[in-house]
Write an enzyme that holds these catalytic residues in place. Structure first.
Site, PDB file in Angstrom:
ATOM      1  N   VAL A  63       0.810  -1.228   0.000  1.00 39.11           N
ATOM      2  CA  VAL A  63       0.000   0.000   0.000  1.00 39.11           C
ATOM      3  C   VAL A  63       0.840   1.274   0.000  1.00 39.11           C
ATOM      4  O   VAL A  63       0.325   2.353  -0.315  1.00 39.11           O
ATOM      5  CB  VAL A  63      -1.003   0.033   1.181  1.00 39.11           C
ATOM      6  CG1 VAL A  63      -2.007  -1.089   1.079  1.00 39.11           C
ATOM      7  CG2 VAL A  63      -0.278   0.018   2.537  1.00 39.11           C
ATOM      8  N   ASN A  88      -7.342  -1.661   4.915  1.00 41.17           N
ATOM      9  CA  ASN A  88      -7.139  -2.326   6.213  1.00 41.17           C
ATOM     10  C   ASN A  88      -5.675  -2.443   6.611  1.00 41.17           C
ATOM     11  O   ASN A  88      -5.358  -2.442   7.800  1.00 41.17           O
ATOM     12  CB  ASN A  88      -7.775  -3.723   6.150  1.00 41.17           C
ATOM     13  CG  ASN A  88      -7.269  -4.642   7.238  1.00 41.17           C
ATOM     14  OD1 ASN A  88      -7.628  -4.502   8.404  1.00 41.17           O
ATOM     15  ND2 ASN A  88      -6.384  -5.565   6.863  1.00 41.17           N
ATOM     16  N   SER A 141      -8.560   2.745  14.527  1.00 38.30           N
ATOM     17  CA  SER A 141      -8.219   2.058  15.772  1.00 38.30           C
ATOM     18  C   SER A 141      -8.853   2.838  16.918  1.00 38.30           C
ATOM     19  O   SER A 141      -9.270   3.987  16.740  1.00 38.30           O
ATOM     20  CB  SER A 141      -6.692   2.054  15.934  1.00 38.30           C
ATOM     21  OG  SER A 141      -6.320   1.748  17.260  1.00 38.30           O
ATOM     22  N   TYR A 154       1.771   5.600  16.299  1.00 38.49           N
ATOM     23  CA  TYR A 154       0.573   4.849  15.889  1.00 38.49           C
ATOM     24  C   TYR A 154      -0.682   5.707  16.086  1.00 38.49           C
ATOM     25  O   TYR A 154      -1.534   5.797  15.197  1.00 38.49           O
ATOM     26  CB  TYR A 154       0.490   3.560  16.704  1.00 38.49           C
ATOM     27  CG  TYR A 154      -0.609   2.612  16.284  1.00 38.49           C
ATOM     28  CD1 TYR A 154      -0.501   1.862  15.112  1.00 38.49           C
ATOM     29  CD2 TYR A 154      -1.755   2.462  17.061  1.00 38.49           C
ATOM     30  CE1 TYR A 154      -1.518   0.993  14.736  1.00 38.49           C
ATOM     31  CE2 TYR A 154      -2.770   1.595  16.684  1.00 38.49           C
ATOM     32  CZ  TYR A 154      -2.638   0.864  15.527  1.00 38.49           C
ATOM     33  OH  TYR A 154      -3.656   0.000  15.155  1.00 38.49           O
ATOM     34  N   LYS A 158      -3.395   6.901  13.235  1.00 40.82           N
ATOM     35  CA  LYS A 158      -4.786   6.429  13.240  1.00 40.82           C
ATOM     36  C   LYS A 158      -5.762   7.595  13.409  1.00 40.82           C
ATOM     37  O   LYS A 158      -6.878   7.550  12.905  1.00 40.82           O
ATOM     38  CB  LYS A 158      -4.979   5.367  14.320  1.00 40.82           C
ATOM     39  CG  LYS A 158      -4.257   4.047  13.987  1.00 40.82           C
ATOM     40  CD  LYS A 158      -4.778   3.444  12.684  1.00 40.82           C
ATOM     41  CE  LYS A 158      -4.204   2.068  12.404  1.00 40.82           C
ATOM     42  NZ  LYS A 158      -4.770   1.439  11.204  1.00 40.82           N
TER      43      LYS A 158
END
Ligand code: NAI
Length: 253
Positions: A63, A88, A141, A154, A158
């Protein structure tokens, strides 16, 4: 059959939530395009779906490679049509305070989790807008709505996924295209295994984690896949720009 005659492209579908989503979509009649950087795993998922009487093909897709994403989307759209894209694929990073996170790790997480979703939207939107329909489901998330300690990179990525999705919903809505985010809580996948493996006692850490959830357990990938399936399908025909939190009540108490 909620996805009959629909073509669904899923990234990171060799494992975990992506795999469960591929299987659920196939059960609901979709032609599933399984994509991943893990060719062996991805082909095994497509083969298993076909063995169960479903329809699936596998494409190698990293991706982070915008050109490859565009090429895969173009080929799929020409061969089968393109109704749903599930962005995803995602990655984590070792838990560390922000000041101890290397720039290379920060950039890697941004490349996969943010640019990967961007690349998917960039590739699919022209086709979806032109045909006047489409549904994009991005996997965020709990870290899309909460800032997790020792997970700053992270959490940053997200959070970006959630707001990117809102912008896509606003822009593409007038063309009949919907975009939504699913925000899972901790889910039993290899990503979670990697996260737990950093702890001294991974099994104890898992139990403590589950204890913090009102339902006293972590999610199965199929439970997240069901939420993705809902947003992908016409059952969610008036749902767009939404962040669907699937966390067993964790974030509400
Ligand atoms: P997983 O590790 O089981 O599956 C991730 C898949 O993505 C793997 O098959 C991997 O090969 C693939 N992948 C990684 N980098 C890629 C790339 N550059 N291009 C294409 N494919 C790539 O992980 P899981 O848990 O199923 O994660 C799926 C999504 O769910 C991710 O976006 C993750 O951040 C998110 N998520 C997971 C949670 C959990 O507790 N497992 C909680 C919240 C969100």
């Amino acid at each position: 059959m909620r996805l009959e005659d629909r073509t669904v492209v899923i990234t990171g579908a060799a494992s975990g939530i992506g795999r469960a989503t591929a299987e659920r979509c196939a059960e609901e009649g979709a032609r599933v395009v399984v994509t991943d950087i893990d060719s062996d795993g991805g082909e095994a998922v497509a083969d298993a779906i076909e063995a169960d009487g479903g329809e699936a093909v596998f494409y190698d897709l990293d991706v982070t490679d915008a050109d490859q994403f565009h090429a895969v989307v173009e080929e799929v759209a020409e061969s089968y049509g393109l109704d749903v894209l599930v962005n995803n694929a995602g990655t984590g990073h070792p838990g560390a305070s922000l000041e101890n996170v290397d720039d290379s790790i920060r950039d890697f997480v941004i490349d996969v989790n943010v640019k990967g979703v961007w690349n998917g939207c960039h590739a699919a939107l022209p086709r979806m807008k032109e045909q006047g329909h489409g549904s994009i489901v991005n996997v965020g998330s709990l870290a899309s709505i909460l800032g997790l300690p020792k997970q700053a990179a992270y959490s940053m990525t997200k959070g970006a996924v959630l707001n990117l999705t809102r912008a896509v919903a606003a822009e593409a809505g007038p063309y009949g295209v919907r975009a939504n985010t699913v925000c899972p809580g901790f889910t039993d996948t290899q990503l979670l295994e990697q996260y737990l493996a950093q702890r001294d006692d991974p099994e104890k850490a898992r139990e403590e984690m589950a204890e913090e959830y009102p339902l006293k357990r972590l999610a199965d990938p199929e439970e997240i896949a069901n939420a993705i399936l809902f947003l992908a399908s016409e059952e969610a025909s008036f749902v767009s720009g939404h962040g669907l939190v699937v966390d067993g009540g964790f974030s509400t108490c």
